[in-house]
Structure formats: C-alpha cells, structure tokens
Motif scaffolding. Structure first.
Motif, short mmCIF file in Angstrom:
data_model
loop_
_atom_site.label_atom_id
_atom_site.label_comp_id
_atom_site.label_asym_id
_atom_site.label_seq_id
_atom_site.Cartn_x
_atom_site.Cartn_y
_atom_site.Cartn_z
N ILE A 91 -11.49 17.06 -5.85
CA ILE A 91 -10.40 16.98 -6.82
C ILE A 91 -9.38 15.96 -6.00
N GLN A 92 -8.73 14.95 -6.47
CA GLN A 92 -7.73 14.19 -5.92
C GLN A 92 -6.80 14.80 -5.47
N ALA A 93 -6.34 14.75 -4.02
CA ALA A 93 -4.92 15.45 -3.62
C ALA A 93 -5.20 17.14 -3.19
N ILE A 94 -6.50 17.59 -3.44
CA ILE A 94 -6.70 18.76 -2.87
C ILE A 94 -7.13 18.55 -1.35
N LYS A 95 -6.41 19.40 -0.66
CA LYS A 95 -6.48 19.30 0.80
C LYS A 95 -6.94 20.58 1.55
N ALA A 96 -7.04 21.73 0.88
CA ALA A 96 -7.53 23.10 1.39
C ALA A 96 -8.05 23.84 0.21
N ALA A 103 -1.75 20.50 -13.84
CA ALA A 103 -2.76 19.91 -14.13
C ALA A 103 -3.98 20.05 -13.29
N ALA A 104 -3.69 20.13 -12.13
CA ALA A 104 -4.73 20.00 -11.22
C ALA A 104 -5.62 21.71 -11.40
N SER A 105 -4.96 22.68 -11.83
CA SER A 105 -5.25 23.88 -11.86
C SER A 105 -6.03 23.65 -13.05
N VAL A 108 -5.19 24.20 -2.52
CA VAL A 108 -4.05 23.48 -2.05
C VAL A 108 -3.77 21.98 -2.59
N MET A 109 -2.75 21.52 -3.31
CA MET A 109 -2.58 20.03 -3.45
C MET A 109 -1.63 19.66 -2.63
N LYS A 110 -1.54 18.57 -2.23
CA LYS A 110 -0.67 17.86 -1.33
C LYS A 110 0.43 17.19 -2.44
N PRO A 111 1.54 16.77 -1.80
CA PRO A 111 2.56 16.20 -2.82
C PRO A 111 2.03 14.69 -3.27
N ILE A 112 2.36 14.39 -4.59
CA ILE A 112 1.94 13.20 -4.89
C ILE A 112 2.33 12.16 -4.22
N PRO A 113 1.45 11.14 -3.59
CA PRO A 113 1.70 10.10 -2.80
C PRO A 113 2.64 8.79 -3.42
N THR A 114 2.93 8.92 -4.57
CA THR A 114 3.70 7.73 -5.15
C THR A 114 5.09 8.26 -5.23
N ALA A 118 0.78 -1.15 0.14
CA ALA A 118 -0.12 -0.06 0.04
C ALA A 118 0.93 1.17 -0.09
N ARG A 119 0.40 2.33 -0.68
CA ARG A 119 1.14 3.70 -0.73
C ARG A 119 0.52 4.53 0.14
N PRO A 120 1.25 5.08 1.03
CA PRO A 120 0.69 5.99 2.17
C PRO A 120 0.21 7.25 1.58
N SER A 140 4.15 7.44 -12.50
CA SER A 140 3.69 8.60 -11.58
C SER A 140 4.15 9.91 -11.80
N ASP A 141 3.58 10.89 -11.48
CA ASP A 141 3.68 12.29 -11.41
C ASP A 141 4.99 12.83 -10.38
N ILE A 142 5.53 13.48 -10.70
CA ILE A 142 6.47 14.23 -9.42
C ILE A 142 5.71 15.40 -8.82
N CYS A 143 5.11 16.23 -9.97
CA CYS A 143 4.27 17.59 -9.54
C CYS A 143 3.12 17.39 -10.55
N ALA A 144 1.90 17.67 -9.94
CA ALA A 144 0.80 17.67 -10.99
C ALA A 144 -0.13 18.91 -10.69
N VAL A 145 0.58 19.89 -10.07
CA VAL A 145 -0.25 21.13 -9.66
C VAL A 145 -0.86 21.91 -11.04
C1 FMN Z 1 -4.07 15.87 -11.87
C2 FMN Z 1 -3.57 14.99 -10.96
C3 FMN Z 1 -2.57 14.06 -10.94
C4 FMN Z 1 -1.97 13.16 -9.95
N1 FMN Z 1 -1.18 12.22 -10.55
C5 FMN Z 1 -0.80 11.35 -9.72
C6 FMN Z 1 0.28 10.39 -9.63
O1 FMN Z 1 0.76 10.41 -10.77
N2 FMN Z 1 0.45 9.71 -8.76
C7 FMN Z 1 0.03 9.58 -7.38
O2 FMN Z 1 0.32 8.72 -6.72
N3 FMN Z 1 -1.21 10.50 -7.21
C8 FMN Z 1 -1.47 11.31 -8.02
N4 FMN Z 1 -2.46 12.29 -7.79
C9 FMN Z 1 -3.07 12.40 -6.46
C10 FMN Z 1 -3.73 11.03 -6.12
O3 FMN Z 1 -4.91 10.74 -6.99
C11 FMN Z 1 -4.56 11.33 -4.86
O4 FMN Z 1 -3.71 11.77 -3.79
C12 FMN Z 1 -5.17 9.83 -4.30
O5 FMN Z 1 -6.37 9.67 -5.32
C13 FMN Z 1 -5.60 10.05 -2.98
O6 FMN Z 1 -6.69 10.77 -2.86
P1 FMN Z 1 -6.44 11.95 -1.81
O7 FMN Z 1 -5.16 12.73 -1.80
O8 FMN Z 1 -7.50 13.14 -2.05
O9 FMN Z 1 -6.54 11.63 -0.43
C14 FMN Z 1 -2.83 13.26 -8.87
C15 FMN Z 1 -3.78 13.98 -8.31
C16 FMN Z 1 -4.35 14.87 -9.72
C17 FMN Z 1 -5.53 16.15 -9.24
#
Ligand code: FMN
Length: 382
Positions: free
Chosen positions: A244-249, A339-341, A303-309, A103-105, A332-337
């Motif tokens: 949106i995935q990874a948005i925390k604030a 894209a998230a925008s 605010v997007m958290k750092p990518i978890p992978t 599992a990935r934290p 995996s991405d290193i930074c996807a801010v």
């Molecule tokens: C545009 C975009 C790209 C992302 N790319 C990755 C990625 O390549 N690898 C990864 O582990 N997480 C990536 N994430 C973040 C995960 O999807 C996200 O952290 C995960 O689904 C868990 O959800 P949470 O962070 O909202 O708790 C990305 C998020 C966004 C918005």
C-alpha cells in the motif's frame, strides 16, 4: 488461487479492477462494497479531491442476479474529476497543459521519470497516486463478503496519528467495527487529540503519518504453511500491507516489541480446558506461528509515513530547468491514515481469502464450505 489486477490513472476516466478466483454462489451486496468505498474517502485531514469524488462501484462482469458465477469480477470506479481533466489526460491527440517538472521528495516522481524516460512527472504521479487504492478496496470488499460467509471477520482501526496513540484500556474490543468514527479510531479522547494534531499540521503546511491495526477473527487454524518461504502467511500479509502506498513498516502481533523482552514473557503458553481443548491466555504472536494461523485472532499493524506532498513544499529539483526549486503542490491529503486503514482491511481480506481458497479450493461456495467442515471435523477428532 485468487488474484487481482488494477488499472487506471488518478485523473483518468476510471479505476478498474479484475478479481479472479472467487467461487460461484457467493451473494454480493453492492451497498456493502460502496460503504467501504465511502469509508476510504473519509477522514479529517483529507484533501480537496475527496470532496469531488463520491466513489461508487459499477460491476461489469462475474455477477448475475446478485451472485458470483465463478468468472472474473470486473469492477469500475468512475472519476468525477475526469470532466476537468479530459484534455490533460486525453488518450489521443497532442499534449495539453503545463508539464509537471518539480519532483516531490518522498514520491515516485524522480525515480519514475528516469526509469520510464518521461519528461512530464504527471506520467508517473497519475499511477503512483493512492487513488489506485479505490480499486483495491472494491476487490477487498468482495473478499470480505466471501470471508463473512465463512464466519471470518475483519476490522481495522487507527492506533496512532503523528505520535498521538490510543489508550488500549479505553477500547471496547467486543463492539469494534460497529460505529466508525471520522478517523476510524476506537478511542474518543485520542481521536480528539489526533484531530488537533492534524489541524496543527494543516496550519503549518505540513503532513502526518501514523499506524493502523487490522484484526481478523474466526480464521481456521492452519492457513498458510511453514514448508516454503513464499507460502508463509505472515510473509504474504506483510507484502500485501507493505504494497500500500506510503506504508513503511508492518508488524505481526507484538512485532517490534519482541526485541526488548525475553522469551518467557513473549510466547503464548498453552493450556487444556476441561474438554481437552487447547487455549491460550495471551496472543503476542498475533495469531501466526510458523507462517500458519494458529486459531487465535490475526493481528497486524502497518505504519504510514507522512504524506509527501506538502503545502509548504520541500526543497527539490526541477527536471526541465535543472534548477533547485520548491517541490510541486498537487491537491493533497494532510493525513490519510484512516483511509489507509480501510485499504489495509481490503488487502488483508484479499490475502486471507486467498489463503483460505488455497487450503479449501472449490469452484463454488458449497464445495468450499464442505471442505472446511470436513477439515474442522478432523481437527475435532484429534
Ligand atoms: C489512502 C492514501 C492516500 C494518500 N494520499 C496522498 C496524497 O494526497 N498526496 C500524496 O502526496 N501522497 C498520498 N499518499 C501517499 C503516496 O501515494 C505515496 O507516498 C507515493 O505513492 C510514494 O510511494 P511510497 O510512499 O510507498 O514510497 C496516500 C497514500 C494512501 C495510502
């Protein structure tokens, strides 16, 4: 009411979205949708997957001869990578390939596998993956075209990556959204430093998060309402962006800054011009008061958290061996801010379009425009 659903797995055949409630008679430019699809894929710091996929939308229903007809709009984005995943992601037959068990934290892996009673983390990560946001950008792009037809414009830009912030004094707000740079940052010096920061993170096997800002101009006053908690537009925007995935604030207007200053410095005083039109000299509120638009630009930040992978994986657990291991490494991405925008602009467009249609409900664009005209006339007469 506008609503949408998405379906599809990251390495499945395709991502699908169904958008319902768009009035008939809206001209749709598919190239504009596809431009946004490409923008979602861009950015220095993206993973190998983005080099494989060239997202393009196929519209399957709801549009004839370039115009909406009032029926649900179905859009599909094919996954080019599907050809390499057909056996692993097959709808029928026996499981094929190794299970993902480490599992990935920070990801949905651990909770999802327990909640859905699965033994292969792939059953969770395929849908938790932000590849799903391609379907959201397709939806948001249609909503953006609806809003543009009403004179409402949305731009999103990156303001912080890994602690490198833009200098707002160097931003040309008038020409925002004209030339989109690789990191979708409007300040060239900051973008250069952001690139450097991403490069360093990449070399260290690490990842970065950041902040993007969405600005909506031309929104009529009075979208949303104070009368019920779930109808407040500030709340709806927060939910849309936070989903949106990874948005925390999420912050609206001056957001977290409100905590540090007194009311005399933080509220937007009102004045009359020579025609007795109300104007303000500031927009701390980000265009929203009492859960309603106040006629100023809407400003929201996420605010997007750092990518978890991480390529240098974190300490974790293996659900099959029950040993402590290093987390798995999906491509995996290193930074996807950046894209998230683009996804943030899409979710904002959907939310504002929904609020506009709640106020000016109409089954076709003429009725919607007439309702807006009559509302504006009434406001002008006050
Ligand atoms: C545009 C975009 C790209 C992302 N790319 C990755 C990625 O390549 N690898 C990864 O582990 N997480 C990536 N994430 C973040 C995960 O999807 C996200 O952290 C995960 O689904 C868990 O959800 P949470 O962070 O909202 O708790 C990305 C998020 C966004 C918005």
């Amino acid at each position: 009411m506008l609503r949408f659903l998405t379906a599809g797995e990251s390495h499945g055949q395709c991502l699908t979205s169904i958008l319902e409630g768009v009035p008939a008679g809206l001209k749709i430019d598919i190239e504009k949708i596809n431009k946004n699809m490409i923008r979602r894929q861009m950015g220095y710091g993206r993973g190998g997957r983005m080099k494989i996929e060239t997202d393009k939308v196929d519209i399957l229903s709801g549009i004839r001869f370039g115009e909406t007809i009032g029926s649900p709009i179905t859009m599909q984005v094919k996954n080019n990578d599907w050809q390499n995943w057909q056996r692993k992601m097959s709808i029928t037959g026996q499981p094929f390939g190794d299970k993902v068990t480490a599992a990935r934290p920070g990801h949905a892996d651990w909770v999802g596998i327990n909640k859905y009673n699965r033994s292969d983390i792939r059953d969770i990560l395929e849908r938790a993956s932000a590849r799903e946001t391609a379907a959201r950008v397709a939806v948001g792009s249609v909503c953006q075209q609806f809003l543009e037809d009403l004179g409402i414009k949305i731009v999103a830009h990156v303001v912080n990556i890994g602690g490198v912030r833009i200098d707002r004094k160097k931003i040309d707000y008038k020409n925002m959204g004209q030339n989109i740079s690789e990191l979708n940052c409007m300040e060239a010096d900051a973008e250069q430093k952001m690139r450097e920061k991403i490069r360093e993170a990449s070399q260290a096997g690490d990842t970065l998060g950041g902040t993007f800002e969405v600005i909506v101009s031309g929104v009529p006053m009075g979208m949303g309402t104070h009368i019920q908690w779930d109808k407040r537009l500030d709340g709806k925007l927060a939910q849309a962006l936070m989903s949106i995935q990874a948005i925390k604030a999420v912050e609206i207007g001056d957001g977290v800054k409100y905590a540090d200053y007194p009311g005399s410095k933080m509220h937007d005083e009102m004045f009359y011009d020579e025609h007795k039109k109300v104007y303000r000299k500031s927009n701390h509120a980000g265009g929203l008061e009492g859960g309603m638009t106040n006629g100023e630009n809407i400003i929201v930040r996420a605010v997007m958290k750092p990518i978890p992978t991480l390529m240098k994986p974190l300490h974790s657990i293996d659900i099959a061996s029950r040993q402590e291991v290093l987390a798995s490494k999906e491509r995996s991405d290193i930074c996807a801010v950046p894209a998230a925008s683009v996804v943030g602009a899409a979710m904002t467009a959907f939310t504002i379009a929904d609020a506009v249609l709640e106020q000016f409900a109409g089954n076709n664009m003429i009725d919607v425009k007439n309702a807006i005209k009559s509302y504006n006339n009434r406001l002008d007469e006050r």
